[in-house]
Every structure is written in structure tokens, then in C-alpha cells.
Design a protein around this motif. Structure first.
Motif, PDB file in Angstrom:
ATOM      1  N   PHE A 108       1.074  -1.327  -0.125  1.00 29.90           N
ATOM      2  CA  PHE A 108       0.347  -0.160   0.227  1.00 29.90           C
ATOM      3  C   PHE A 108       0.698   1.505   0.138  1.00 29.90           C
ATOM      4  O   PHE A 108       2.039   1.226   0.756  1.00 29.90           O
ATOM      5  CB  PHE A 108      -1.127  -0.047   1.694  1.00 29.90           C
ATOM      6  N   ASN A 109       0.093   2.123  -0.660  1.00 27.46           N
ATOM      7  CA  ASN A 109       1.103   3.398  -0.924  1.00 27.46           C
ATOM      8  C   ASN A 109       0.613   4.325   0.318  1.00 27.46           C
ATOM      9  O   ASN A 109       1.587   5.117   0.775  1.00 27.46           O
ATOM     10  CB  ASN A 109       0.754   4.114  -2.900  1.00 27.46           C
ATOM     11  N   ALA A 110       0.032   4.022   0.935  1.00 28.18           N
ATOM     12  CA  ALA A 110      -1.043   5.110   1.947  1.00 28.18           C
ATOM     13  C   ALA A 110      -1.537   4.237   2.591  1.00 28.18           C
ATOM     14  O   ALA A 110      -2.313   3.818   2.430  1.00 28.18           O
ATOM     15  CB  ALA A 110      -1.984   6.241   1.317  1.00 28.18           C
ATOM     16  N   ILE A 112      -0.316   7.890   6.298  1.00 26.57           N
ATOM     17  CA  ILE A 112       0.845   7.506   6.638  1.00 26.57           C
ATOM     18  C   ILE A 112       1.422   7.011   5.613  1.00 26.57           C
ATOM     19  O   ILE A 112       0.794   6.192   4.397  1.00 26.57           O
ATOM     20  CB  ILE A 112       1.765   7.037   7.839  1.00 26.57           C
ATOM     21  N   THR A 113       2.445   7.769   4.881  1.00 26.52           N
ATOM     22  CA  THR A 113       2.856   6.779   3.185  1.00 26.52           C
ATOM     23  C   THR A 113       4.111   5.637   3.315  1.00 26.52           C
ATOM     24  O   THR A 113       4.141   5.653   4.808  1.00 26.52           O
ATOM     25  CB  THR A 113       3.393   8.230   2.435  1.00 26.52           C
ATOM     26  N   SER A 114       4.313   5.147   2.436  1.00 26.37           N
ATOM     27  CA  SER A 114       4.717   4.284   2.106  1.00 26.37           C
ATOM     28  C   SER A 114       6.770   4.584   2.907  1.00 26.37           C
ATOM     29  O   SER A 114       7.266   4.237   2.991  1.00 26.37           O
ATOM     30  CB  SER A 114       5.578   3.146   1.480  1.00 26.37           C
ATOM     31  N   ALA A 167      -6.292   0.978   3.673  1.00 29.27           N
ATOM     32  CA  ALA A 167      -5.582   1.345   3.185  1.00 29.27           C
ATOM     33  C   ALA A 167      -5.386   1.458   1.632  1.00 29.27           C
ATOM     34  O   ALA A 167      -6.440   0.909   0.770  1.00 29.27           O
ATOM     35  CB  ALA A 167      -4.980  -0.043   3.433  1.00 29.27           C
ATOM     36  N   ASP A 168      -5.072   2.297   0.893  1.00 32.56           N
ATOM     37  CA  ASP A 168      -5.129   2.176  -0.435  1.00 32.56           C
ATOM     38  C   ASP A 168      -3.028   1.615  -1.161  1.00 32.56           C
ATOM     39  O   ASP A 168      -2.247   2.376  -0.926  1.00 32.56           O
ATOM     40  CB  ASP A 168      -4.827   3.902  -0.482  1.00 32.56           C
ATOM     41  N   ARG A 169      -3.911   1.712  -2.475  1.00 37.62           N
ATOM     42  CA  ARG A 169      -2.497   1.622  -2.749  1.00 37.62           C
ATOM     43  C   ARG A 169      -2.768   2.473  -4.761  1.00 37.62           C
ATOM     44  O   ARG A 169      -3.901   2.824  -5.092  1.00 37.62           O
ATOM     45  CB  ARG A 169      -2.713  -0.295  -3.941  1.00 37.62           C
ATOM     46  N   THR A 170      -2.404   3.897  -4.467  1.00 36.92           N
ATOM     47  CA  THR A 170      -2.419   5.019  -5.701  1.00 36.92           C
ATOM     48  C   THR A 170      -1.907   4.600  -7.209  1.00 36.92           C
ATOM     49  O   THR A 170      -2.018   5.160  -8.025  1.00 36.92           O
ATOM     50  CB  THR A 170      -1.729   5.683  -5.014  1.00 36.92           C
ATOM     51  N   TYR A 181      -4.552  -0.787  -8.825  1.00 35.69           N
ATOM     52  CA  TYR A 181      -5.313   0.563  -7.682  1.00 35.69           C
ATOM     53  C   TYR A 181      -6.518  -0.112  -6.786  1.00 35.69           C
ATOM     54  O   TYR A 181      -7.714  -1.425  -7.426  1.00 35.69           O
ATOM     55  CB  TYR A 181      -5.885   1.648  -8.211  1.00 35.69           C
ATOM     56  N   PHE A 182      -6.332   0.038  -5.305  1.00 35.44           N
ATOM     57  CA  PHE A 182      -7.171  -0.459  -4.881  1.00 35.44           C
ATOM     58  C   PHE A 182      -7.470  -0.426  -3.598  1.00 35.44           C
ATOM     59  O   PHE A 182      -6.807   0.656  -3.142  1.00 35.44           O
ATOM     60  CB  PHE A 182      -7.115  -2.314  -4.655  1.00 35.44           C
ATOM     61  N   THR A 183      -8.810  -0.356  -1.958  1.00 35.28           N
ATOM     62  CA  THR A 183      -8.377   0.682  -1.098  1.00 35.28           C
ATOM     63  C   THR A 183      -9.356  -0.777  -0.284  1.00 35.28           C
ATOM     64  O   THR A 183     -10.212  -0.906  -0.993  1.00 35.28           O
ATOM     65  CB  THR A 183      -9.439   1.640  -1.192  1.00 35.28           C
ATOM     66  N   PHE A 184      -8.659  -1.016   0.541  1.00 32.62           N
ATOM     67  CA  PHE A 184      -9.599  -1.797   1.991  1.00 32.62           C
ATOM     68  C   PHE A 184      -9.767  -0.935   3.221  1.00 32.62           C
ATOM     69  O   PHE A 184      -8.868   0.123   3.071  1.00 32.62           O
ATOM     70  CB  PHE A 184      -7.913  -2.574   1.756  1.00 32.62           C
ATOM     71  N   TRP A 185     -11.253  -1.328   3.585  1.00 36.18           N
ATOM     72  CA  TRP A 185     -11.247  -0.565   4.759  1.00 36.18           C
ATOM     73  C   TRP A 185     -11.507  -2.038   6.173  1.00 36.18           C
ATOM     74  O   TRP A 185     -11.818  -2.944   5.696  1.00 36.18           O
ATOM     75  CB  TRP A 185     -12.648   0.321   4.784  1.00 36.18           C
TER      76      TRP A 185
END
Length: 118
Positions: free
Chosen positions: A31-33, A51-53, A97-100, A104-108
């Protein structure tokens, strides 16, 4: 599919502290962030901290100087240290969690309740 599990919420008096944890089922390096959001009853979900990677952090103005976000890439966990808590901090806190970059994906996560009494 990555699972995010929050823990550490609870009831605390104003001025107290809590530390939230968000444990990921996989590597958070994917995840990037990563961030913490909160949602109070009747209100929209808003960003608390991210917070970013590369460890760059961002905070909502309302929590600057009181909250600290950090990450442990070995334990695949993100933390939110909350100090000097106020009743206005009462909310359900969610990990995201985000992969930008592609794919692309986002998890909660499912959320953890934080209640601050006056």
C-alpha cells in the motif's frame, strides 16, 4: 483480498490516551498509503491521519499535536497514538489502506469505537 483489523478502542476520560492498532493480513508494503478515519453519529467519515510508504504523514487540523500515526512494516500494523483526548474525538475509527498505482485498490477495516467522556 487483504483484511484490516482494528483494535484498541474503548472508553476513556477527557485528557486520557488510547492507542489504536490496525493489523493487516498481508504486507502493508503493498500500500502506498494507510490512514485512520473517523465517523461520529450523524456525520461524514473524515480523515484523521495518514502515512505513506516513505513515512510521510498528514493530520487533520483538529488532531495535530495530539495524535501520532506510525507504521511497523515487519508487523504489518499501523498505529494511532491518541493523547489529550476530547469528547469531540468520540467516533468509530476506521483503518484504510490504499494502493495508488496500478492495480488500484482500497481496503477498509470494520472500525473500532472510541468514546471520550467529559
Amino acid at each position: 483480498q487483504v483484511q484490516l483489523v482494528e483494535s484498541g478502542g474503548g472508553l476513556v476520560q477527557a485528557g486520557g490516551s488510547l492507542r489504536l492498532s490496525c493489523a493487516a493480513s498481508g504486507s502493508i508494503l503493498s500500500f502506498n498509503a494507510m490512514g485512520w478515519y473517523r465517523q461520529a453519529p450523524g456525520k461524514q467519515r473524515t480523515l484523521v491521519a495518514s502515512i505513506t510508504s516513505n513515512e510521510s504523514t498528514n493530520y487533520a487540523d483538529s488532531v495535530k499535536g495530539r495524535f501520532t500515526i506510525s507504521r511497523d512494516n515487519v508487523k504489518n500494523t499501523v498505529y494511532l497514538q491518541m493523547n489529550s483526548l476530547k469528547p469531540d474525538d468520540t467516533a468509530v475509527y476506521y483503518c484504510r489502506a490504499d494502493r495508488t498505482v496500478p492495480p488500484y485498490f482500497t481496503f477498509w477495516g470494520q472500525g473500532t469505537q472510541v468514546t471520550v467522556s467529559s
